[in-house]
Design an enzyme around this catalytic site. Structure first.
Site, PDB file in Angstrom:
ATOM      1  N   GLU A   1       0.824  -1.226   0.000  1.00 52.72           N
ATOM      2  CA  GLU A   1       0.000   0.000   0.000  1.00 52.72           C
ATOM      3  C   GLU A   1       0.848   1.261   0.000  1.00 52.72           C
ATOM      4  O   GLU A   1       0.494   2.248  -0.656  1.00 52.72           O
ATOM      5  CB  GLU A   1      -0.909  -0.025   1.224  1.00 52.72           C
ATOM      6  CG  GLU A   1      -1.958   1.065   1.243  1.00 52.72           C
ATOM      7  CD  GLU A   1      -2.921   0.873   2.405  1.00 52.72           C
ATOM      8  OE1 GLU A   1      -3.209   1.858   3.084  1.00 52.72           O
ATOM      9  OE2 GLU A   1      -3.374  -0.265   2.615  1.00 52.72           O
ATOM     10  N   ASP A   2       1.982   1.256   0.714  1.00 54.81           N
ATOM     11  CA  ASP A   2       2.732   2.496   0.934  1.00 54.81           C
ATOM     12  C   ASP A   2       4.139   2.509   0.336  1.00 54.81           C
ATOM     13  O   ASP A   2       4.883   3.466   0.555  1.00 54.81           O
ATOM     14  CB  ASP A   2       2.839   2.773   2.440  1.00 54.81           C
ATOM     15  CG  ASP A   2       1.480   3.063   3.060  1.00 54.81           C
ATOM     16  OD1 ASP A   2       0.637   3.657   2.367  1.00 54.81           O
ATOM     17  OD2 ASP A   2       1.251   2.682   4.220  1.00 54.81           O
TER      18      ASP A   2
ATOM     19  N   ASP B   1     -23.618  -2.118  36.984  1.00 58.54           N
ATOM     20  CA  ASP B   1     -22.429  -2.889  36.613  1.00 58.54           C
ATOM     21  C   ASP B   1     -21.205  -2.002  36.421  1.00 58.54           C
ATOM     22  O   ASP B   1     -20.280  -2.366  35.699  1.00 58.54           O
ATOM     23  CB  ASP B   1     -22.700  -3.714  35.344  1.00 58.54           C
ATOM     24  CG  ASP B   1     -23.119  -2.848  34.159  1.00 58.54           C
ATOM     25  OD1 ASP B   1     -23.433  -1.657  34.366  1.00 58.54           O
ATOM     26  OD2 ASP B   1     -23.150  -3.360  33.030  1.00 58.54           O
TER      27      ASP B   1
END
Length: 725
Positions: free
Chosen positions: A89-90, A272
């Protein structure tokens, strides 16, 4: 920076990798680690000159992702893919290089998490949809694809502060809407909790800080209380010869805020908020421990949940009960086995199987079955918005358990209706349903199914789904099946209307259609991007094209003169010159804002071709969009003209404390912004107030500035836009 031998020994990057390598070697002594060393060297070499926004070397991000994967107990192949996940991708690296160097499995994992950035998309939404679709397709083959993506997103969220504010919000919103619910759907409670809290801190910084201060202000007291209760639980369990270990936890910030908003309560009323996890050696001991807890403290009625007998669809199993301590402090006890605890924390990552280099998930695993169903349905979803909407609905796990008259358990989302129940049984049952019997009594199709209901669906031969059902069904299965039936019938009708319109215009201009064959219609359709004659007829039937336009493409040049005259039918009124909303590619379509949302200038919008009334323009976030736009052929690309326009009305709901001067503070902020107030009304109760105000804004930026100003007022908890005036 270069990973040459002379720089490796003293380099912090190398030191970080060696620390990871040592941890993997200790956890997996039988696996070869040369794959990790080669993956690290490849990644470092390709990312050598890159830096992140924070200024640190880019290689530290793949290293962090690989470390998170190791903490998730992933294998060496998965960790290696984590080191390589950004390489394609890069950097100039290709999938072919990855495959040649590391094999097909690693290449498949890297390809699955690589974004589709080199194609041309019509919108950012379409790009997001295709990236998610691609990831899900790869995930079906190998679950490690999504585990790598979640690890990647987690580290990006941890370092999100280094991005510009607009990018921070966009990434945080995507995390909250897709990745955190995806982790939850896969049972990965620990991952989901951290993603939600990180996204919450960027999306609602004021609310986050308010909750954080409330929790931190009680932290010392809470920790002392949990330590005291834990010691007592360990003692009473030992007295009853139940072997266990006990952990304490404080509820996460985003979960607290959700409960405060949903139930309109104070933090002291969150039962809770504090919880003990009692982890035993067997299911039998879990139920025995529940009895001991109830004998020690008074249980809160209606707060006992047995997720061991009926697990959640994401695989979560535990017994939950809320009790009241002698001091009056409520707390929750969660009782589970060691195996259940690991599943609750790690989800599907705790149970994936790896054999002979291939992932082999259990075919009946519900945590993956929904992904397979979604992948099957998405093949018919050409509209990116529809795909993302379906995904977001399906990411929320089921909460309701109902029964057929024969005792079959049907799992449904909270607020699901009798129609959802019918489609959960079978498509034909849903299509033909006309009513329902719930616990022996007739109930409407809109009835919201409750846990424990016995539902009998009443059907009628020849009955068909109603478009109105889309307004209240909750499950993606029901919505998909209804849309599919409507699509087929609407398209059939549009094709017939288009064919008749062509024949009518041809007769009007003395053009014989009989000589033209299918190939001629295909040729004419290709001019408009249609590959089949039926697509062309449908476009005419929906109003996207006129019959005269198509005939002009079909007939030879010498016959086109007959089409040059004015048509006998009344033409559509053209949009006024200088209109605020433009239909891209068309200049003669009427355009109007949909009354259900009345979008403002600059807001993301979608166009929808109506029958005889032109193009209705909706805000992309309008609740009616998913219900109305069930046929993607009737969507049309619209956009805002650059010019300014007259102010548009917008309705806001402001949730505040009920105190003197609040209304004055709110009106002052709105007046200072230059907005005109059309109407304002307030409702109060239990120390809280909801103020509805209709005001006129110039554009989206003006609206956002007003919302930001309102949120800064002391005592204002939230400001929401209501799309229906």
């Amino acid at each position: 920076m270069s990973p040459s031998d002379s720089t490796l020994t003293a380099n912090p990057v190398e030191a970080a990798f060696r620390a990871l390598l040592a941890r993997v070697a200790e956890a997996r002594p039988r696996e070869r680690l040369d794959l990790l060393e080669r993956a690290f060297e490849f990644s470092w070499r390709h990312h050598a000159d890159q830096r992140r926004r924070s200024g640190e070397a880019f290689i530290m991000h793949p290293l962090a992702v690989a470390t998170i994967l190791h903490e998730m107990r992933m294998d060496v192949v998965c960790i290696a893919a984590g080191l390589l996940h950004d390489a394609v991708e890069d950097t100039p690296a290709t999938h072919e290089e990855i495959r040649a160097a590391f094999g097909p499995v690693v290449a498949h994992l890297v390809a699955g998490v690589t974004k589709i950035d080199r194609l041309d998309f019509s919108s950012q939404g379409a790009r997001q949809a295709e990236n998610v679709r691609k990831m899900l397709l790869a995930m079906v083959d190998d679950i490690r694809v999504i585990l790598i993506k979640l690890a990647d997103r987690l580290h990006n969220m941890r370092t999100l502060r280094h991005l510009p504010p607009d990018r921070q919000r966009a990434v945080a919103l995507e995390t909250m809407e897709i990745y955190a619910p995806l982790a939850h759907r896969l049972g990965m409670g620990k991952m989901r909790g951290e993603l939600e809290d990180l996204a919450f801190s960027f999306l609602e910084p004021d609310a986050y800080e308010q909750v954080r201060r409330a929790v931190e202000g009680r932290r010392k007291v809470s920790e002392e209380f949990l330590a005291q209760v834990r010691e007592r639980v360990e003692r009473v369990m030992a007295e009853h010869e139940i072997r266990c270990r006990v952990e304490g936890r404080v509820k996460r910030f985003y979960s607290i805020w959700q409960k405060l908003q949903r139930q309109a309560i104070e933090i002291e009323q969150v039962y809770d908020l504090l919880a003990l996890r009692i982890i035993t050696g067997s299911v039998r001991d879990c139920y025995a421990a529940l009895g001991v807890i109830h004998n020690t403290w008074h249980p809160v009625p209606g707060r006992i949940k047995d997720f061991i007998a009926i697990p959640r669809p994401n695989g979560y199993q535990s017994l939950h009960t809320s009790v009241i301590h002698e001091s009056g402090q409520p707390f929750e006890a969660q009782i589970r086995t060691e195996e259940m605890h690991r599943t609750a924390e790690e989800g599907i990552a705790a149970h994936w199987k790896y054999k002979d280099g291939q992932l082999a998930p259990e075919s009946e695993d519900e945590r993956l079955a929904w992904v397979r169903r979604l992948v099957e349905w998405q093949r018919e979803m050409r509209d990116p918005a529809e795909f993302l909407a379906t995904l977001k609905v399906d990411l929320h796990p089921e909460e309701v358990f109902a029964f057929t008259p024969k005792g079959q358990i049907i799992r449904l989302p909270r607020d699901a209706t009798a129609v959802d129940f019918a489609y959960a049984i079978h498509t034909e049952v849903g299509n033909r349903c006309v009513g329902a019997k719930v616990n022996g009594r007739i109930a409407p199709l809109r009835y919201r199914v409750q846990s424990g209901d016995i539902v009998e669906i009443l059907t009628q031969a020849g009955h068909a789904p109603s478009r109105d059902w889309l307004a209240f069904v909750k499950t993606s299965r029901a919505r998909h099946k209804i849309k599919h039936w409507i699509n087929l019938n609407e398209r059939r009708r549009a094709v017939e209307i288009g064919r008749r319109a062509l024949e009518r215009d041809a007769r009007r201009h003395d053009i014989a259609l009989k000589p033209y064959k299918e190939a001629d219609w295909v040729r004419a359709g290709q001019e408009y991007g249609f590959l089949r004659s039926e697509d062309l007829y449908a476009a005419i039937g929906y109003g996207k094209l006129s019959a005269r336009q198509v005939l002009a493409r079909l007939v030879p040049p010498e016959q086109r003169a007959a089409l040059a005259g004015p048509p006998r039918a009344t033409p559509r009124r053209a949009a006024p010159s200088g209109a605020a909303i433009l239909v891209r590619g068309f200049s003669d379509l009427m355009v109007y804002r949909a009354r259900c949302c009345n979008p403002v200038h600059g807001e993301a919008i979608v166009g929808y071709i109506t029958r005889g009334r032109g193009v209705a323009v909706h805000a992309e976030q309008c609740a009616n969009v998913q219900n109305l736009i069930y046929q993607s052929d009737r969507r049309i690309d619209v956009g805002w003209a650059p010019r300014a326009e007259s102010p548009q009305p917008v309705k806001l709901a402001i949730f505040t404390d009920d105190r003197a001067g609040m209304l004055n503070s709110i009106t002052a902020v709105i007046s200072e912004s230059g907005a005109n107030i059309r109407n304002i009304a307030a409702n109060t109760g239990s120390g809280q107030a909801t103020i509805d105000v209709v005001l006129e804004v110039r554009d989206l930026q003006h609206l956002q500035a007003i919302q930001a100003g309102l949120k800064k007022i002391a005592g204002v908890h939230d400001v929401q836009r209501l799309y229906k005036l």
